[in-house]
Design a protein around this motif. Structure first.
Motif, mmCIF file in Angstrom:
data_model
loop_
_atom_site.group_PDB
_atom_site.id
_atom_site.type_symbol
_atom_site.label_atom_id
_atom_site.label_comp_id
_atom_site.label_asym_id
_atom_site.label_seq_id
_atom_site.Cartn_x
_atom_site.Cartn_y
_atom_site.Cartn_z
ATOM 1 N N LEU A 77 91.704 76.881 23.573
ATOM 2 C CA LEU A 77 90.841 75.732 23.865
ATOM 3 C C LEU A 77 90.512 75.647 25.346
ATOM 4 O O LEU A 77 89.370 75.375 25.737
ATOM 5 C CB LEU A 77 91.525 74.442 23.395
ATOM 6 N N ARG A 78 91.500 75.885 26.175
ATOM 7 C CA ARG A 78 91.246 75.840 27.630
ATOM 8 C C ARG A 78 90.270 76.923 28.050
ATOM 9 O O ARG A 78 89.437 76.706 28.929
ATOM 10 C CB ARG A 78 92.571 75.962 28.390
ATOM 11 N N GLN A 79 90.385 78.099 27.424
ATOM 12 C CA GLN A 79 89.430 79.164 27.715
ATOM 13 C C GLN A 79 88.005 78.720 27.394
ATOM 14 O O GLN A 79 87.051 79.124 28.045
ATOM 15 C CB GLN A 79 89.764 80.414 26.903
ATOM 16 N N ALA A 80 87.878 77.871 26.366
ATOM 17 C CA ALA A 80 86.552 77.393 25.957
ATOM 18 C C ALA A 80 86.112 76.153 26.723
ATOM 19 O O ALA A 80 85.047 75.594 26.447
ATOM 20 C CB ALA A 80 86.564 77.095 24.457
ATOM 21 N N GLY A 81 86.940 75.709 27.658
ATOM 22 C CA GLY A 81 86.563 74.562 28.483
ATOM 23 C C GLY A 81 87.001 73.219 27.933
ATOM 24 O O GLY A 81 86.553 72.171 28.423
ATOM 25 N N VAL A 82 87.880 73.207 26.929
ATOM 26 C CA VAL A 82 88.359 71.953 26.324
ATOM 27 C C VAL A 82 89.649 71.532 27.031
ATOM 28 O O VAL A 82 90.526 72.356 27.315
ATOM 29 C CB VAL A 82 88.615 72.135 24.815
ATOM 30 N N LYS A 83 89.789 70.225 27.294
ATOM 31 C CA LYS A 83 90.981 69.697 27.954
ATOM 32 C C LYS A 83 92.071 69.481 26.905
ATOM 33 O O LYS A 83 92.043 68.497 26.170
ATOM 34 C CB LYS A 83 90.636 68.397 28.683
ATOM 35 N N ALA A 84 92.996 70.425 26.819
ATOM 36 C CA ALA A 84 94.036 70.400 25.789
ATOM 37 C C ALA A 84 95.396 70.649 26.416
ATOM 38 O O ALA A 84 95.510 71.291 27.469
ATOM 39 C CB ALA A 84 93.750 71.462 24.726
#
Length: 599
Positions: A77-84
């Motif tokens: 998710l972080r790779q995709a720009g999501v704050k997780a």
């Protein structure tokens, strides 16, 4: 479909359209309603809660059973720009303080947490002060006592209904029969009308089941078709897991082992190597695999009979999560049937539970012994259906049946005449009229069934006896020395003499299903293969620098699309499925350079 959900799908995940029922589920949850989601592994369950969590105000809370799985999902998710983030016991005090600060300030889109951690009073109290967009319970079958992987810690999640009554609840699983589904809905107070059952079919997976002959030779032949690929080999015991992994390493395979008897650090090291490797074989007990997010597992082999159709479905479902062709093999023999029966009968479970477990074992044996399409039998167990699939061993190499009525009568009579206390090998020897001291010692060279079975060879009689055990005509005394005795159904058969059709065993070599298979590599046109391999190499280099699994950067399917499209600019690469904006910013130049080098 809400415009916001489609925008997230494209900008974050790099896809233009939802698949199957995803759009309906996402809309349903964004609107604030509960949902039960049953979707096959690889069908895109995660998007069903991740996108609503991003779109809705507040933070999505995701209950997940394994720390390693949470870590990989958060990394992706972080790779995709999501704050997780993930809340777990491995966090040091500074990390824990920073995480709670992010929760309290609304800086997270998604928080992953294990059920044991979530249900602690101090954690629940802090979460009650946060704004939650939804609560998603992954691997929800663990909540049901009828599920194949019941976990008491999951049953405590009932409390979330009272603690967060206004927050949409989601229960997600790939494996749940009718009793399991009903129990999940009841415990989480989700209405039947809020259920989304997307079916169970995994058409990219090829199913094959063989009787055990020479298990190591059978496994070796199977693995030879998967050289350079990752896969899982399941064994029933810790000892067999260790022995099989050691043997495979001796055969030149990069094999790891994983079982509950290993210390935590060793298990985590094995799992990390498997997740990050591209040609690693994990040999494991059922302790391994729940929630494994590795999309490029190309094969799953069972060298022992699994516990149920649910277990078999979930374990084989760890292959081919990326939708590319994948292969499975299950080996079993009469000892497996007897051992599974013994597990049931010697358990401390109540009678109702034992009855259910016997029914589940019978269903699994029906799958193993069927002469029809395996996928049809598998799906019908879950209330689903399909046409003959053309992608299982019985469709590709239909087995022959024969009238086994007389053979069954001979076998049962021989068991009776020899006292119902000898094992399979001895009974077969008597049927074949073998001249040996043991038979003469017991006087069984003088019984009426001595030598009456020469129309079948040793393998043939073993196959007949295995089918009689599967049909519950014959019991096996595993507590003793594996002695065979006639079960009540066998006595009924001898009395009524109905016609009995049995599977005819294939010749030893013909039985090995030397079938053409598809792999990620074989789905790439020959003209694109050099570029595909170069893109994989670049992905591996980038992943190693960041200590991440390669698939977190891009899936094989995305690399195949890149090799086919050969984008020459950032805008062109952004149109390739699976390339979201954050990954385009981060990795676009490196992959575009590789593509440019290959003209």
């Amino acid at each position: 479909m809400t415009a916001a959900a489609l925008e997230v799908l494209k900008s974050v995940y790099g896809y233009d359209a939802f698949r199957g029922p995803q759009a309906g589920i996402v809309d349903h949850v964004i609107a604030g309603r509960n949902a039960f989601v049953l979707m096959p592994t690889g069908g895109g369950k995660s998007l069903c809660y991740q996108i609503p969590a991003i779109v809705r105000p507040g933070m999505g809370l995701v209950v997940s059973p394994l720390l390693a799985l949470m870590a990989d999902q958060v990394a992706a998710l972080r790779q995709a720009g999501v704050k997780a983030a993930a809340l777990n016991s491995d966090l040091d005090p500074d990390e824990r303080r920073a995480l709670w600060s992010a929760v309290e300030t609304g800086a997270l889109d998604l928080l992953y947490v294990a059920p044991e951690t979530l249900m602690r009073p101090d954690v629940l109290e802090r979460l009650r002060r946060a704004r939650l967009s939804l609560i998603a319970i992954d691997e929800a079958h663990c909540l049901s006592q009828w599920g194949h992987d019941f976990r008491p810690s999951y049953r405590q999640l009932d409390g979330l209904v009272r603690q967060f009554p206004a927050t949409p609840r989601m229960a997600l699983t790939a494996t749940a029969d009718e009793p399991t589904r009903a129990e999940i809905l009841a415990h989480l107070d989700i209405a039947v009308a809020d259920s989304f059952v997307a079916g169970f079919d995994r058409p990219n997976i090829r199913y094959a089941i063989e009787e055990k002959d020479n298990p190591r030779a059978q496994l070796k032949e199977f693995l030879a078709r998967h050289e350079g690929e990752s896969g899982i080999v399941y064994c029933l015991s810790k000892r067999k897991t260790e022995e099989t992994a050691a043997w495979l390493r001796g055969e030149g395979t990069d094999a790891l082992s994983y079982h509950a008897g290993m210390d935590k650090a060793a298990r985590e090291a094995s799992q990390r190597r498997f997740q990050r490797g591209e040609a690693v074989v994990m040999v494991a007990t059922i302790a391994f695999g729940m929630g494994i997010d590795k999309p490029d597992v190309r094969f799953v082999a069972h060298v022992d009979l699994p516990g149920s159709i649910e277990a078999y479905y979930q374990e084989t479902g760890r292959a081919g999560r990326d939708g590319l062709p994948s292969d499975t093999l299950m080996l079993y023999g009469h000892e497996d049937i007897a051992l599974r029966s013994r597990f049931i009968e010697e358990s401390d479970a109540p009678d109702e539970r034992k009855r259910m477990e016997r029914q589940k074992l019978d269903a699994l044996l029906g799958l193993a012994e069927t002469a029809s399409c395996r996928r049809q039998v598998l799906l019908s167990y879950f209330g689903d259906r399909c046409e003959p699939c053309g992608n299982c061993d019985t469709c590709l190499e239909p087995p022959k049946l024969f009238d086994g009525t007389v053979a069954a009568q001979k076998a049962l009579s021989c068991i009776y005449r020899t006292g119902e206390r000898f094992g399979q090998a001895y009974v077969v020897d008597v049927l074949l009229g073998a001249e040996n001291d043991r038979i003469r010692q017991f006087g069984h060279d003088r019984v009426s069934t001595f030598g009456i079975g020469t129309e079948h060879d040793n393998r043939g009689w073993r196959a007949i006896l295995r089918q009689l055990i599967a049909l519950r005509f014959v019991d096996v005394d595993l507590a003793g020395h594996g002695g065979l005795s006639i079960a009540p159904a066998g006595r009924d058969f001898l009395r009524d003499k109905p016609t009995l059709m049995l599977r005819q065993p294939r010749a030893a070599r013909a039985r090995r299903h030397r079938l053409e298979r598809g792999t990620a590599q074989s789905t790439v046109p020959e003209a694109d293969r050099d570029l595909f391999q170069a893109l994989r190499q670049k992905r591996t280099e980038i992943a190693r620098l960041q200590n991440l699994p390669p698939y977190v950067i891009f899936h094989d399917r995305t690399l195949i699309e890149l090799a086919a499209a050969r984008p020459g600019s950032r805008a062109e690469m952004g149109r390739v499925p699976g390339v979201g904006e954050a990954k385009l910013d981060r990795y676009g130049p490196a992959f575009l350079a590789v593509i440019a080098e290959h003209g």
